[in-house]
Design an enzyme around this catalytic site. Structure first.
Site, PDB file in Angstrom:
ATOM      1  CG  PHE A  10      -6.854  -4.299   7.009  1.00 22.69           C
ATOM      2  CD1 PHE A  10      -7.754  -4.552   7.558  1.00 22.69           C
ATOM      3  CD2 PHE A  10      -6.077  -3.099   6.913  1.00 22.69           C
ATOM      4  CE1 PHE A  10      -8.588  -3.787   8.376  1.00 22.69           C
ATOM      5  CE2 PHE A  10      -6.830  -2.223   7.951  1.00 22.69           C
ATOM      6  CZ  PHE A  10      -7.948  -2.428   8.590  1.00 22.69           C
ATOM      7  CB  THR A  98       4.425  -5.698  -4.867  1.00 25.96           C
ATOM      8  OG1 THR A  98       4.665  -7.138  -4.912  1.00 25.96           O
ATOM      9  CG2 THR A  98       2.918  -5.562  -4.799  1.00 25.96           C
ATOM     10  CG  ASP A 133      -1.457   9.209   5.640  1.00 23.02           C
ATOM     11  OD1 ASP A 133      -0.997   8.116   5.776  1.00 23.02           O
ATOM     12  OD2 ASP A 133      -2.009   9.589   6.711  1.00 23.02           O
ATOM     13  CD  GLU A 134       2.677   5.281   6.197  1.00 26.92           C
ATOM     14  OE1 GLU A 134       3.825   5.086   6.196  1.00 26.92           O
ATOM     15  OE2 GLU A 134       2.211   4.568   6.980  1.00 26.92           O
ATOM     16  CB  SER A 161       7.684   1.293  -3.073  1.00 27.89           C
ATOM     17  OG  SER A 161       6.793   0.931  -1.730  1.00 27.89           O
ATOM     18  CE  LYS A 162       0.483   2.367  -1.794  1.00 25.77           C
ATOM     19  NZ  LYS A 162      -0.340   1.124  -2.319  1.00 25.77           N
ATOM     20  CG  LEU A 198      -0.164   0.811  17.490  1.00 27.20           C
ATOM     21  CD1 LEU A 198       1.107   0.717  18.237  1.00 27.20           C
ATOM     22  CD2 LEU A 198      -0.485   2.284  17.354  1.00 27.20           C
TER      23      LEU A 198
HETATM   24  P1  NAD Z   1      -2.362  -5.733   3.378  1.00 29.60           P
HETATM   25  O1  NAD Z   1      -0.613  -6.065   3.204  1.00 29.60           O
HETATM   26  O2  NAD Z   1      -3.025  -6.242   4.415  1.00 29.60           O
HETATM   27  O3  NAD Z   1      -2.689  -6.562   2.031  1.00 29.60           O
HETATM   28  C1  NAD Z   1      -2.273  -6.474   0.864  1.00 29.60           C
HETATM   29  C2  NAD Z   1      -2.636  -7.632  -0.082  1.00 29.60           C
HETATM   30  O4  NAD Z   1      -2.005  -7.611  -1.247  1.00 29.60           O
HETATM   31  C3  NAD Z   1      -2.438  -9.085   0.449  1.00 29.60           C
HETATM   32  O5  NAD Z   1      -3.677  -9.933   0.360  1.00 29.60           O
HETATM   33  C4  NAD Z   1      -1.368  -9.706  -0.621  1.00 29.60           C
HETATM   34  O6  NAD Z   1      -1.550 -10.931  -0.817  1.00 29.60           O
HETATM   35  C5  NAD Z   1      -1.823  -8.738  -1.797  1.00 29.60           C
HETATM   36  N1  NAD Z   1      -0.506  -8.621  -2.505  1.00 29.60           N
HETATM   37  C6  NAD Z   1       0.764  -8.351  -2.321  1.00 29.60           C
HETATM   38  N2  NAD Z   1       1.610  -8.168  -3.558  1.00 29.60           N
HETATM   39  C7  NAD Z   1       0.888  -8.886  -4.470  1.00 29.60           C
HETATM   40  C8  NAD Z   1       1.052  -8.686  -5.585  1.00 29.60           C
HETATM   41  N3  NAD Z   1       2.259  -8.532  -6.187  1.00 29.60           N
HETATM   42  N4  NAD Z   1      -0.085  -9.199  -6.896  1.00 29.60           N
HETATM   43  C9  NAD Z   1      -0.963  -9.289  -6.098  1.00 29.60           C
HETATM   44  N5  NAD Z   1      -1.465  -9.268  -4.866  1.00 29.60           N
HETATM   45  C10 NAD Z   1      -0.643  -9.028  -4.051  1.00 29.60           C
HETATM   46  O7  NAD Z   1      -2.507  -4.266   2.770  1.00 29.60           O
HETATM   47  P2  NAD Z   1      -3.544  -3.200   3.378  1.00 29.60           P
HETATM   48  O8  NAD Z   1      -3.564  -2.705   4.719  1.00 29.60           O
HETATM   49  O9  NAD Z   1      -4.917  -4.096   2.885  1.00 29.60           O
HETATM   50  O10 NAD Z   1      -3.471  -2.083   2.262  1.00 29.60           O
HETATM   51  C11 NAD Z   1      -4.201  -2.135   1.013  1.00 29.60           C
HETATM   52  C12 NAD Z   1      -3.616  -0.687   0.322  1.00 29.60           C
HETATM   53  O11 NAD Z   1      -4.095   0.260   0.696  1.00 29.60           O
HETATM   54  C13 NAD Z   1      -2.049  -0.933   0.202  1.00 29.60           C
HETATM   55  O12 NAD Z   1      -1.885  -0.685  -1.300  1.00 29.60           O
HETATM   56  C14 NAD Z   1      -1.770   0.055   1.029  1.00 29.60           C
HETATM   57  O13 NAD Z   1      -0.484   0.830   0.533  1.00 29.60           O
HETATM   58  C15 NAD Z   1      -2.945   1.081   1.070  1.00 29.60           C
HETATM   59  N6  NAD Z   1      -3.321   1.689   2.499  1.00 29.60           N
HETATM   60  C16 NAD Z   1      -3.172   1.136   3.638  1.00 29.60           C
HETATM   61  C17 NAD Z   1      -3.552   1.750   4.763  1.00 29.60           C
HETATM   62  C18 NAD Z   1      -3.520   0.900   6.096  1.00 29.60           C
HETATM   63  O14 NAD Z   1      -3.510   1.682   7.144  1.00 29.60           O
HETATM   64  N7  NAD Z   1      -3.618  -0.256   6.254  1.00 29.60           N
HETATM   65  C19 NAD Z   1      -3.850   3.115   4.867  1.00 29.60           C
HETATM   66  C20 NAD Z   1      -3.579   3.924   3.554  1.00 29.60           C
HETATM   67  C21 NAD Z   1      -3.354   3.068   2.388  1.00 29.60           C
HETATM   68  P1  TYD Z   2       1.861   1.209  11.995  1.00 27.17           P
HETATM   69  O1  TYD Z   2       0.569   0.487  12.411  1.00 27.17           O
HETATM   70  O2  TYD Z   2       2.977   0.101  11.414  1.00 27.17           O
HETATM   71  O3  TYD Z   2       1.590   2.114  10.703  1.00 27.17           O
HETATM   72  P2  TYD Z   2       2.374   2.935   9.773  1.00 27.17           P
HETATM   73  O4  TYD Z   2       3.615   2.846  10.474  1.00 27.17           O
HETATM   74  O5  TYD Z   2       2.225   2.909   8.591  1.00 27.17           O
HETATM   75  O6  TYD Z   2       1.630   4.190  10.442  1.00 27.17           O
HETATM   76  O7  TYD Z   2       2.351   1.918  13.192  1.00 27.17           O
HETATM   77  C1  TYD Z   2       1.527   3.110  13.616  1.00 27.17           C
HETATM   78  C2  TYD Z   2       2.158   3.648  14.622  1.00 27.17           C
HETATM   79  O8  TYD Z   2       2.554   2.937  15.565  1.00 27.17           O
HETATM   80  C3  TYD Z   2       3.822   4.024  14.144  1.00 27.17           C
HETATM   81  O9  TYD Z   2       4.072   5.418  14.694  1.00 27.17           O
HETATM   82  C4  TYD Z   2       4.704   2.946  14.550  1.00 27.17           C
HETATM   83  C5  TYD Z   2       4.070   2.649  15.923  1.00 27.17           C
HETATM   84  N1  TYD Z   2       4.294   1.232  16.502  1.00 27.17           N
HETATM   85  C6  TYD Z   2       4.954   1.091  17.723  1.00 27.17           C
HETATM   86  O10 TYD Z   2       5.024   1.991  18.498  1.00 27.17           O
HETATM   87  N2  TYD Z   2       4.920  -0.255  18.059  1.00 27.17           N
HETATM   88  C7  TYD Z   2       4.850  -1.177  17.401  1.00 27.17           C
HETATM   89  O11 TYD Z   2       4.721  -2.334  17.751  1.00 27.17           O
HETATM   90  C8  TYD Z   2       4.041  -1.070  16.101  1.00 27.17           C
HETATM   91  C9  TYD Z   2       3.738  -2.163  14.943  1.00 27.17           C
HETATM   92  C10 TYD Z   2       3.986   0.458  15.448  1.00 27.17           C
END
Ligand code: NAD
Ligand code: TYD
Length: 355
Positions: A10, A98, A133-134, A161-162, A198
């Protein structure tokens, strides 16, 4: 050129699309293509020579070392991770592999490569680790938002893990001098987010006339940031961040989950005119809470604002409209990511765990 890991996910794919729209510097994209990685996210740059996709694992030191020797990147931006809290509760192993072991191996490989560089290139090299931030754990309703010096107190296997990977990154800076940067960002939303999180889950379920599952009472608070704002913050940190430092990234957009879902339902109604009978809100279903569910996250983003002059461009109102519209316009993308593996996941998370 730069090496991006996890660039088919993403945030990584949004980052690469944004990067190539603003810079001529090439990107090597190393991604394992797990269930969350999807090359369709990058279809608009399929013929762009500045994007080099390589399927692989950040933990495969041999492959990563060969890539670095061949392409000599000036920076690594590490997005690769297992990223979904609920999956980490049902199966933590991949998160340890990972997020911890993979990041460790990537640091080892980056460090070995960095040592071969000349003084100027060594000085300019950057290892930017994208974190969350988690790692800071849960806030009560009244506690101030997370600053960069907030103690680490992760709750889930994902956030633990993060947190662990963040400590390793800092250790490679302190001990070996590797020029690292860490960003801890709040919840992202926007195009190409896998519909297990979500906001995309609520949009896609509502359109499919399926229940909208709210964990617990739905009053948990998250701080939402539109993904392109996260990307612009990362570019800024890469450009001007001080090595060894952490920058919190957030949008000053704290909202309870239930409010998010109400907003999504209202926008869908406005944009589609549906559903035929009643309201999308009728699909809201309260389900069993997530174990260890964090009550509130909130980011204090003053450091990046004051030191690097970065601010988000989108408000929640503009970002959520764009997001809902994107999912309406890209229903083929949604259908294609909803594979058999995704359906198995829905079965184990919502049908077996939350009844
Ligand atoms: P995502 O799950 O959509 O994408 C993760 C990507 O990493 C995928 O394309 C997957 O194929 C690849 N991947 C997984 N394991 C791998 C490995 N061992 N080697 C190479 N590639 C691998 O995640 P995202 O939401 O895009 O998040 C990206 C980063 O940002 C993560 O590190 C996450 O912790 C961090 N982050 C995400 C959010 C959020 O709200 N989504 C917020 C803060 C930080
Ligand atoms: P999520 O998108 O999984 O992100 P994170 O847990 O990393 O914050 O969830 C966002 C919030 O929404 C979290 O408080 C959990 C809640 N949630 C639901 O209530 N229902 C759902 O089906 C999902 C996926 C999340």
């Amino acid at each position: 050129m730069i090496l991006v890991t996890g660039g088919a996910g993403f945030i990584g794919s949004n980052f690469i699309l944004d990067w190539l729209s603003q810079s001529n510097e090439s990107v090597i994209n190393l991604d394992k293509l797990t269930y969350a990685g999807n090359l369709q996210n990058l279809v608009t740059i399929a013929d762009d020579k500045r994007h080099i996709f390589v399927k692989g694992d950040i933990g495969d030191s041999g492959q990563v070392a060969r890539l670095m020797t061949e392409y000599q990147p000036r920076a690594i931006i590490n997005f690769a991770a297992e990223s979904h809290v609920d999956r980490s509760i049902l199966g933590p192993e991949a998160f340890i592999q990972t997020n911890i072991v993979g990041t460790f191996r990537l640091l080892e490989t980056a460090h070995a490569y960095w040592k071969t560089l000349n003084q100027a290139d060594k000085h300019d090299f950057r290892f930017l680790h994208v974190s969350t931030d988690e790692v800071y754990g849960s806030l009560t309703e009244r506690e101030p938002a997370f600053t960069e010096i907030h103690r680490y107190q992760p709750s889930s296997p994902y956030s633990a893990s993060k947190a662990s990977s963040d400590h390793l990154v800092n250790a490679y800076h302190r001990t070996f001098g590797l020029p690292t940067l860490i960003t801890n960002c709040s919840n992202n939303y926007g195009p190409y987010q896998f519909p297990e999180k979500l906001i995309p889950l609520m949009i896609t379920n509502a359109l499919a006339d399926k229940p909208l599952p709210i964990y617990g009472d739905g009053k948990q608070v998250r701080d939402w940031l539109y993904v392109s704002d996260h990307c612009s913050a990362l570019r800024r940190v890469l450009e001007a961040g001080k090595t060894g430092e952490t920058y919190n990234i957030g949008g000053w957009n704290e909202k309870p989950n239930i409010e998010i879902v109400h907003t999504v339902c209202a926008l869908l109604k406005e944009m589609t005119g549906g559903p035929a009978n009643g309201d999308y809100r009728d699909l809201i279903t309260y389900v069993k809470d997530r174990p260890g569910h964090d009550t509130r996250y909130a980011i204090d983003a003053r450091k990046i604002e004051h030191e690097l002059d970065w601010k988000p461009r989108e408000t929640f109102e503009t970002g959520i409209c764009k997001t809902v519209q994107w999912y309406l316009d890209n229903q083929d993308w949604v259908a294609s990511v909803q594979t058999g593996a995704y359906r198995d996941w829905i079965e184990s998370n919502y049908i077996q765990q939350r009844q």
